[in-house]
Structure formats: C-alpha cells, structure tokens
Design an enzyme around this catalytic site. Structure first.
Site, mmCIF file in Angstrom:
data_model
loop_
_atom_site.group_PDB
_atom_site.id
_atom_site.type_symbol
_atom_site.label_atom_id
_atom_site.label_comp_id
_atom_site.label_asym_id
_atom_site.label_seq_id
_atom_site.Cartn_x
_atom_site.Cartn_y
_atom_site.Cartn_z
ATOM 1 C CB SER A 37 39.688 -4.044 75.220
ATOM 2 O OG SER A 37 38.251 -3.784 75.095
ATOM 3 C CE LYS A 90 37.306 -0.769 76.402
ATOM 4 N NZ LYS A 90 37.006 -1.232 75.657
#
Lengths: 168, 191
Positions: A37, A90
């Site tokens: 991701s 993230k």
C-alpha cells in the site's frame, strides 16, 4: 561447570533483551513493511525477482512521541483503529483542524482535534483513512525516517505530501 | 600521537571502567523500570470532577495494570486510563460502558433534557463515560474511542487513604452540579 555457564548465558541474554526492548520502544527500531500500500516508496513491485521476495525494512524513530508534532507527508507507524494488535504504515495527509478532500469523494471533511488523515502512496490498493476515517494521533507509534533494506534502496524517506490532494 | 594519549590514560583506565560499570548498572535498572511500567504495572495520579463520586476531586493515586488491556480483556464497568483523543499528550480516566458491537443508550445532555440517544459501537471502538454525567467530557462528546488508545486498567487505590464520607451525599450532589472545574487530568508515570 555447565550450570554456572548456562546461568551466566541466561543472565546476559535477559539483560540484552531488556535493553533491546527498551531502546526499541523509546528511541529507534527497525520494522518490516508488509504489503504494497506504500508502493513505490516501500515494497515497489518492480520486475526484479530479488525485490519481490523480501520485504523492505525501515528505521522508525520514537522521539516524535514526546510532543506529537507531525508534519504533512510524514510516514508514520500507527496501531490500526479497527484492531489494536495490528500496526500499519501510511503517510500523513492532513493534520488536526484542517479541511480535507480527496480525489475520489466530493465530500470535504474537517479533521477533528487530535486526529490526522493518513493515506497510502499506492492509492489503488491501500486501507487507510479513506476506509476508517481520521485516526487519533494517540495511535501513532513512531515515524519512519530511513529505508535500511534492501541495500540498493537504502536512504532517507522524504516527507512529501501525497500528490493530487486539495487543501482548503 | 594517539599512542601517547593511550599511554597517559594508564592510571585512569580503572576509574573509567568503574564509571562505565556503574553507568551500565543504572541503565539496566532504567530499562527494567521501563519494561515494568509499560507492560506490567504502573501508577497514575488522577484529579478532576468527571469520575465523582468514585474518584475524588483532589488528586488520587491509583495502580493500573497493563497486561489485560494488551490482551484485549477489558470489560464493561472497568475504569481505564486512555490517551485523550483530542490531545494525545494528555490522559484521561473513564469507565468502559460499551465494547465493540454493543448498543449504547445515553443521555447526551443531562442538564438540559432527558433525551435518550442510542449508538452502536463500531469494530475496534470502546464507549467510555465518566461517572459524573453532568461534567464529564467523554464518548458522549467525542464519540467511541479506538481500543489502541487505552493504556491500562485501574485496579487498586493507593491515596487518599480515607473513603468519601457518605453522610454528606446531598452536599456532594450540589457541589457536583455547581462545579466549575471542567478540567480533568490524569498523570501517568510513563517517564
């Protein structure tokens, strides 16, 4: 004597592990990055076989947890708001109090006090604030500063804000 | 040049070794303290009106354990210490009212009306409320909190040594409502 040798070894092992856990909790640690991701920053899916097999390892610093002062574009490690046993990595896209909109929705959301909006660099396949909303800053466990493995990509992780997002 | 420095260090080597040994012992003690206070047991000082009458206004010292929260064994009715979702540098002490999947019914504004609201706690969330519903800043204001914000569960009161005198309960109720102190603070020994 065998027993005293074993006892000595055990003592040294326990001491070393206590020190390692403390340093890893408070100062700096190295963790693997799972999933793609955050591609291409971490785990880029290039054609090379070597990179596809092994995960990236990154250096995480914990000094930021003193003041909880983060900037746009910081890559952070945080406990998942859906499952406190998992941690995710993230990039921070918006800080508390800001108005924020993504490419996909036409909604504009104001980030509540003490929360932030995190997004993965690989917008196509990333479980981030687009699914679970802004996360409290208290869930953040550290900030990623460098990639330490694999050797061809050792280097600092730049703090660039995610592309293509509008701030109001 | 370097060789002469090392030769002059001769008489100091033992002193340096002793200093290093002592520092290392102190560092090992520090690491042991860190492990205990982060993973096993720690102390917390609470103050503020939001958990009256369970906890007093003046500072209370409690012991909190961190083992059961790490394994997810928090249940309804537990008093927990959590990071303030509105300010991660501060902590708060509240009671767990609902776990994930629970349907929580609450009065959002006890001063104004008796209107009930019901909410279902989402996955990974916990609904916390202070015992003093009039003045507590809790999930009724900021919504369900993530479980990962919970630091530990209170299980033992150390200070103050006397319990609240229950004969003055009417005065207590009046003072709870008129209390201007909205500031609730918890100090955790997480050095």
């Amino acid at each position: 004597m065998a027993t005293s040798f074993l006892w000595n070894y055990t003592k040294k092992f326990v001491t070393a592990s206590i020190i390692t856990v403390t340093v890893s909790d408070r100062y700096v640690t190295v963790i693997p990055v799972r999933g793609d991701s955050m591609s291409p920053t971490f785990n880029p899916k290039s054609g090379s076989l070597m990179e596809d097999v092994f995960d990236d390892y990154v250096l995480v610093e914990k000094f930021c947890l003193g003041k909880y002062k983060f900037s746009h574009g910081d890559v952070v490690v945080f406990r998942s708001p859906l499952n406190h046993k998992e941690t995710h990595i993230k990039r921070i896209a918006a800080l508390p109090g800001e108005w924020f909109s993504t490419y996909h929705n036409s909604d504009v959301v104001q980030i509540p006090l003490g929360h932030c909006w995190v997004e993965g660099d690989n917008t196509a396949s990333s479980m981030d604030s687009k699914s679970f909303g802004p996360i409290p800053l208290g869930l953040i466990r550290g900030r990623v500063t460098h990639v330490v493995w694999p050797p061809p990509r050792i280097g600092a992780v730049k703090s660039i804000p995610p592309q293509g997002l509008a701030f109001f | 040049m370097v060789a002469t420095i090392f030769r002059n260090l001769g008489p100091y080597v033992s002193a340096i070794k002793a200093a290093w040994g002592k520092t290392f012992v102190i560092f090992k003690g520090f690491c042991f303290l860190h492990i205990t206070s982060t993973y096993v047991i720690s102390a917390a000082v609470t103050s503020g009106p939001s958990m009256l009458p369970t906890m007093e206004l003046r500072p209370n010292v409690f012991l909190m354990e961190k083992i059961s929260t790490r394994f997810g064994k928090v249940s309804r009715g537990d008093i927990v210490v959590l990071r303030n979702p509105q300010d991660p540098r501060r902590f708060m002490t509240k009671r767990v009212v609902g776990l994930e999947g629970d349907s929580v019914t609450y009065i959002s504004n006890p001063d104004n009306d008796d209107k009930f609201e019901t909410i279902v706690v989402p996955k990974g969330g916990v609904w916390v409320e202070g015992d003093n519903k009039y003045i507590s800043n809790d999930s009724r204001n900021f919504g369900p909190i993530s479980y990962g914000l919970i630091q530990g569960k209170m299980f033992w009161k150390i200070l103050p040594l006397n319990d609240i005198d229950l004969s003055g309960i009417n005065d207590l109720k009046r003072s709870i409502r008129s209390c201007k102190l909205k500031f609730c603070n918890t100090i955790v020994f997480n050095f």
